[in-house]
Design a protein around this motif. Structure first.
Motif, PDB file in Angstrom:
ATOM      1  N   GLY A  35      44.646  23.411  31.270  1.00  0.00           N
ATOM      2  CA  GLY A  35      44.091  24.317  30.260  1.00  0.00           C
ATOM      3  C   GLY A  35      43.874  24.191  28.827  1.00  0.00           C
ATOM      4  N   ALA A  36      43.207  24.971  27.970  1.00  0.00           N
ATOM      5  CA  ALA A  36      42.264  24.474  26.631  1.00  0.00           C
ATOM      6  C   ALA A  36      43.414  25.934  25.914  1.00  0.00           C
ATOM      7  CB  ALA A  36      41.382  24.829  26.521  1.00  0.00           C
ATOM      8  N   VAL A  37      44.306  26.594  26.189  1.00  0.00           N
ATOM      9  CA  VAL A  37      44.636  28.385  26.088  1.00  0.00           C
ATOM     10  C   VAL A  37      45.912  28.224  25.887  1.00  0.00           C
ATOM     11  CG1 VAL A  37      44.593  30.598  25.358  1.00  0.00           C
ATOM     12  CG2 VAL A  37      42.720  29.764  26.712  1.00  0.00           C
ATOM     13  N   SER A  38      46.351  28.013  24.701  1.00  0.00           N
ATOM     14  CA  SER A  38      47.857  28.083  24.680  1.00  0.00           C
ATOM     15  C   SER A  38      48.463  29.219  24.397  1.00  0.00           C
ATOM     16  CB  SER A  38      48.280  27.382  23.174  1.00  0.00           C
ATOM     17  OG  SER A  38      47.961  25.839  23.236  1.00  0.00           O
ATOM     18  N   VAL A  39      49.590  29.470  25.494  1.00  0.00           N
ATOM     19  CA  VAL A  39      49.985  31.036  24.945  1.00  0.00           C
ATOM     20  C   VAL A  39      51.800  30.432  25.849  1.00  0.00           C
ATOM     21  CG1 VAL A  39      50.495  33.148  26.539  1.00  0.00           C
ATOM     22  CG2 VAL A  39      48.046  31.876  26.880  1.00  0.00           C
ATOM     23  N   ASP A  40      51.897  31.471  24.856  1.00  0.00           N
ATOM     24  CA  ASP A  40      53.948  31.727  24.267  1.00  0.00           C
ATOM     25  C   ASP A  40      54.175  32.682  26.086  1.00  0.00           C
ATOM     26  OD1 ASP A  40      55.508  31.120  22.606  1.00  0.00           O
ATOM     27  OD2 ASP A  40      56.692  32.233  22.301  1.00  0.00           O
ATOM     28  N   SER A  91      37.134  19.390  30.984  1.00  0.00           N
ATOM     29  CA  SER A  91      38.197  18.399  31.906  1.00  0.00           C
ATOM     30  C   SER A  91      37.720  17.550  30.850  1.00  0.00           C
ATOM     31  CB  SER A  91      37.675  17.972  33.024  1.00  0.00           C
ATOM     32  OG  SER A  91      36.352  17.164  32.799  1.00  0.00           O
ATOM     33  N   SER A  92      37.815  16.740  29.900  1.00  0.00           N
ATOM     34  CA  SER A  92      37.482  16.257  28.669  1.00  0.00           C
ATOM     35  C   SER A  92      37.741  16.447  27.287  1.00  0.00           C
ATOM     36  CB  SER A  92      36.591  14.660  29.278  1.00  0.00           C
ATOM     37  OG  SER A  92      35.198  15.694  27.964  1.00  0.00           O
ATOM     38  N   GLY A  93      38.354  17.819  27.442  1.00  0.00           N
ATOM     39  CA  GLY A  93      38.362  18.003  26.457  1.00  0.00           C
ATOM     40  C   GLY A  93      37.947  19.369  25.905  1.00  0.00           C
ATOM     41  N   ARG A  94      38.232  19.532  24.427  1.00  0.00           N
ATOM     42  CA  ARG A  94      37.674  21.251  24.812  1.00  0.00           C
ATOM     43  C   ARG A  94      37.677  21.532  23.291  1.00  0.00           C
ATOM     44  NH1 ARG A  94      43.268  19.911  23.500  1.00  0.00           N
ATOM     45  NH2 ARG A  94      44.680  20.293  22.294  1.00  0.00           N
ATOM     46  N   ILE A  95      36.405  22.428  23.341  1.00  0.00           N
ATOM     47  CA  ILE A  95      36.136  23.308  21.705  1.00  0.00           C
ATOM     48  C   ILE A  95      36.911  24.558  21.365  1.00  0.00           C
ATOM     49  CG2 ILE A  95      34.002  24.759  20.907  1.00  0.00           C
ATOM     50  CD1 ILE A  95      32.578  23.484  22.993  1.00  0.00           C
ATOM     51  N   VAL A  96      37.016  23.733  20.503  1.00  0.00           N
ATOM     52  CA  VAL A  96      38.520  24.811  19.807  1.00  0.00           C
ATOM     53  C   VAL A  96      38.101  26.151  18.842  1.00  0.00           C
ATOM     54  CG1 VAL A  96      40.022  23.102  19.869  1.00  0.00           C
ATOM     55  CG2 VAL A  96      38.791  22.753  17.385  1.00  0.00           C
ATOM     56  N   ALA A  97      36.272  25.652  17.928  1.00  0.00           N
ATOM     57  CA  ALA A  97      36.026  26.769  17.020  1.00  0.00           C
ATOM     58  C   ALA A  97      34.954  26.702  17.588  1.00  0.00           C
ATOM     59  CB  ALA A  97      36.150  26.348  15.672  1.00  0.00           C
ATOM     60  N   SER A  98      33.634  27.657  17.170  1.00  0.00           N
ATOM     61  CA  SER A  98      32.307  27.669  17.354  1.00  0.00           C
ATOM     62  C   SER A  98      31.674  29.106  15.677  1.00  0.00           C
ATOM     63  CB  SER A  98      31.195  28.140  18.359  1.00  0.00           C
ATOM     64  OG  SER A  98      30.223  28.031  18.675  1.00  0.00           O
ATOM     65  N   GLY A 153      31.836  21.053  31.508  1.00  0.00           N
ATOM     66  CA  GLY A 153      31.160  19.995  30.541  1.00  0.00           C
ATOM     67  C   GLY A 153      32.665  21.133  29.522  1.00  0.00           C
ATOM     68  N   PRO A 154      32.641  20.525  28.417  1.00  0.00           N
ATOM     69  CA  PRO A 154      30.655  20.312  27.482  1.00  0.00           C
ATOM     70  C   PRO A 154      31.100  18.451  27.808  1.00  0.00           C
ATOM     71  CG  PRO A 154      32.303  21.037  26.040  1.00  0.00           C
ATOM     72  CD  PRO A 154      32.822  21.038  26.980  1.00  0.00           C
ATOM     73  N   ILE A 155      29.684  17.811  28.406  1.00  0.00           N
ATOM     74  CA  ILE A 155      29.259  16.432  28.602  1.00  0.00           C
ATOM     75  C   ILE A 155      28.785  16.362  26.811  1.00  0.00           C
ATOM     76  CG2 ILE A 155      28.118  14.813  29.727  1.00  0.00           C
ATOM     77  CD1 ILE A 155      28.785  16.885  32.281  1.00  0.00           C
ATOM     78  N   VAL A 156      28.657  15.434  26.305  1.00  0.00           N
ATOM     79  CA  VAL A 156      28.300  14.946  25.630  1.00  0.00           C
ATOM     80  C   VAL A 156      28.871  13.631  25.434  1.00  0.00           C
ATOM     81  CG1 VAL A 156      27.978  14.528  22.645  1.00  0.00           C
ATOM     82  CG2 VAL A 156      29.647  16.343  23.740  1.00  0.00           C
ATOM     83  N   ILE A 157      27.299  12.206  25.504  1.00  0.00           N
ATOM     84  CA  ILE A 157      27.908  10.791  25.866  1.00  0.00           C
ATOM     85  C   ILE A 157      26.587  10.001  24.937  1.00  0.00           C
ATOM     86  CG2 ILE A 157      28.002  11.203  28.734  1.00  0.00           C
ATOM     87  CD1 ILE A 157      25.022  10.623  29.133  1.00  0.00           C
ATOM     88  N   GLY A 158      26.795   8.718  25.071  1.00  0.00           N
ATOM     89  CA  GLY A 158      26.487   8.483  24.543  1.00  0.00           C
ATOM     90  C   GLY A 158      27.237   7.945  22.709  1.00  0.00           C
ATOM     91  N   SER A 159      26.411   6.601  22.521  1.00  0.00           N
ATOM     92  CA  SER A 159      26.984   6.554  20.936  1.00  0.00           C
ATOM     93  C   SER A 159      26.582   6.735  19.566  1.00  0.00           C
ATOM     94  CB  SER A 159      26.710   5.062  20.331  1.00  0.00           C
ATOM     95  OG  SER A 159      25.829   5.083  20.650  1.00  0.00           O
TER      96      SER A 159
END
Length: 481
Positions: free
Chosen positions: A182-187, A236-243, A449-455
């Motif tokens: 998961g992407a949310v850290s809870v104490d 699944s492969s990472g997380r958006i931490v801020a927008s 996602g998010p899905i971002v591919i390529g060099s």
């Protein structure tokens, strides 16, 4: 199953999740309220050891040993930053006396109250998948009835503890659920938490306010949670931490400048506020191959009939292996940015905190899940080889994305609003040029996602948008670039 329902009597909640309110850098309040907040309130309601008046304290030992609970809490919340203010304080006799104009022999203290959170539904429910004895249940109910507030004292609550049958549990996709990915850290409270609280209380009792040691690190036990709406944060492969929302929006053709300016602002701000940026942000210092870097993303308006591909926001993606402390620091840094200024870029920024518009700036817009994903910005090829399914799968391996079953590629856009770019708008000056294409990827099963591919994925190229499940349609055929 043990259930604790917390009703926010004023409809708001205020707490400092990471101890940054006093620094003035706190941008987001704590949400959902951590189980440790509730546990601390239960402890305070009747004390521990010989201070217990109505219970014997064994119910607290039972609760701290229980597994992390499910948390049912509102998804849509509003974070209101409260204004800092000065208050007068009494100067001690041993301290040199200072004078104010209106208050003789008193000094001023800066108070930063932090952030107040207003949820759409002012009720939180915690569900522990454990069997509780009647004696323990009655003791917990007694403590719950004596709780006056949660977090700060201006967050009054009413708490109800009860036993419920397992079949009444709400579906896991409607609540925050413990999940190592998961992407949310809870104490959460863990075994030994009571012992630490008692030790801190004893030290304070003996030495009073002269105790300078901060107990927060010892009393923190973070657990990863999956959000009920995965679009709120992770993938699944990472997380958006801020927008951040950009005002005004910018032309999608300026993606290179926008992401480069965003990256420079994050690195400069991190250096200013905290120190040397972590390697995930700049890529220097890794000794081995195969590491992931942060993706600095531009978020365009795509996927509907009126889409024009304008960039309404920027977001920072971190790999799943990134440490929670680093992610928290990076989030604070991004939220502290107030303006982006660079070549062809001049826009003020606003922290995305659940606003409905612009939809492009919401991280959930880019999460899915979906079987069909289409690039909003073209993907830069990793090699000068023909574009085949095998080559696309190679890109997906590098981006930690499942293999698609088929794909389609064109030089021009494949969905409304997707941005078609000239070579000078893709390639960086002084760097070798590579082909680039818009892609449509079809997977056998829904992919999150998010899905971002390529060099060029670290610069935001190859950002894909979910466009719905087309499982009833023929699979797209492979075409030439």
């Amino acid at each position: 199953m043990l259930s604790a329902t917390v009703e926010l009597l004023l409809g708001t909640y205020r707490a400092d999740p990471d101890g940054t309110a006093h620094t003035g850098r706190l941008e987001q309040g704590e949400w959902p309220p951590s189980p440790s907040r509730l546990f601390a309130a239960l402890v305070a309601a009747d004390g521990t050891r010989d201070r217990c008046r109505y219970t014997d304290g064994s119910e607290l030992e039972f609760l701290e040993a229980a597994p992390a609970p499910f948390i049912e809490a509102a998804i849509e919340v509003y974070h209101q930053q409260l204004e800092s203010r000065f208050v007068v304080k009494q100067t001690g006799r041993s301290q040199p006396k200072k004078q104010q104009q209106e208050y003789v022999a008193r000094d001023a203290a800066l108070v930063r109250p932090g952030v107040r959170v207003t949820p759409r539904q002012p009720v939180i429910r915690y569900l522990w998948p454990v069997e509780v004895e009647d004696r323990q249940l009655r003791a917990l109910q007694t403590r719950a009835a004596r709780i006056g507030y949660l977090g700060c004292a201006d967050s009054p609550v009413r708490v109800r503890v009860e036993r419920i049958p397992d079949e009444s549990e709400v579906a896991n996709d409607l609540m925050y659920a413990p999940d190592p990915d998961g992407a949310v850290s809870v104490d959460v409270p863990v075994p030994g938490r009571l012992r630490l609280l008692d030790a801190a209380f004893d030290e304070w009792t003996e030495h009073g306010t002269s105790v300078g040691r901060n107990q927060s690190p010892a009393l923190s036990a973070k657990v990863r949670y999956r959000s009920p709406r995965a679009e709120a944060h992770a993938a699944s492969s990472g997380r958006i931490v801020a927008s951040l929302v950009l005002r005004p929006s910018l032309s999608g053709r300026r993606i290179s400048s926008v992401t480069a300016t965003f990256k420079a602002a994050v690195l400069d701000r991190f250096q200013e506020l905290i120190g040397d940026p972590p390697a995930e942000l700049h890529g220097h210092g890794f000794a081995e191959r195969g590491y992931d870097l942060a993706h600095f993303l531009a978020l365009p308006d795509v996927g509907h009939s009126h889409a024009r591909g304008r960039i309404h926001g920027v977001a920072l993606w971190l790999p799943a292996a990134c440490d929670d402390d680093v992610a928290s620091a990076v989030r604070d840094v991004v939220h502290s940015i107030r303006r982006l200024v660079g070549p062809g870029v001049d826009a003020s920024t606003e922290v995305w905190a659940g606003q409905r518009k612009p939809r492009a700036a919401a991280p959930g817009r880019w999460v899915g899940p979906s079987r069909r994903w289409v690039t909003a910005f073209p993907a830069v090829h990793e090699r000068h080889v023909p574009l085949t399914l095998e080559e696309i799968c190679r890109w997906c391996d590098h981006a930690r994305v499942p293999h698609p079953s088929s794909f389609r590629s064109l030089r021009s856009a494949l969905m409304p609003g997707a941005v078609s770019l000239m070579p000078s708008e893709v390639h960086r000056q002084g760097m070798p040029s590579r082909p680039y294409s818009h892609l449509e990827l079809l997977f056998e099963e829904p992919v999150r996602g998010p899905i971002v591919i390529g060099s060029g994925r670290q610069r935001g190229f190859g950002l894909c948008a979910p466009v719905g499940d087309r499982s009833t349609l023929p699979k797209p055929e492979r075409h030439r670039d």
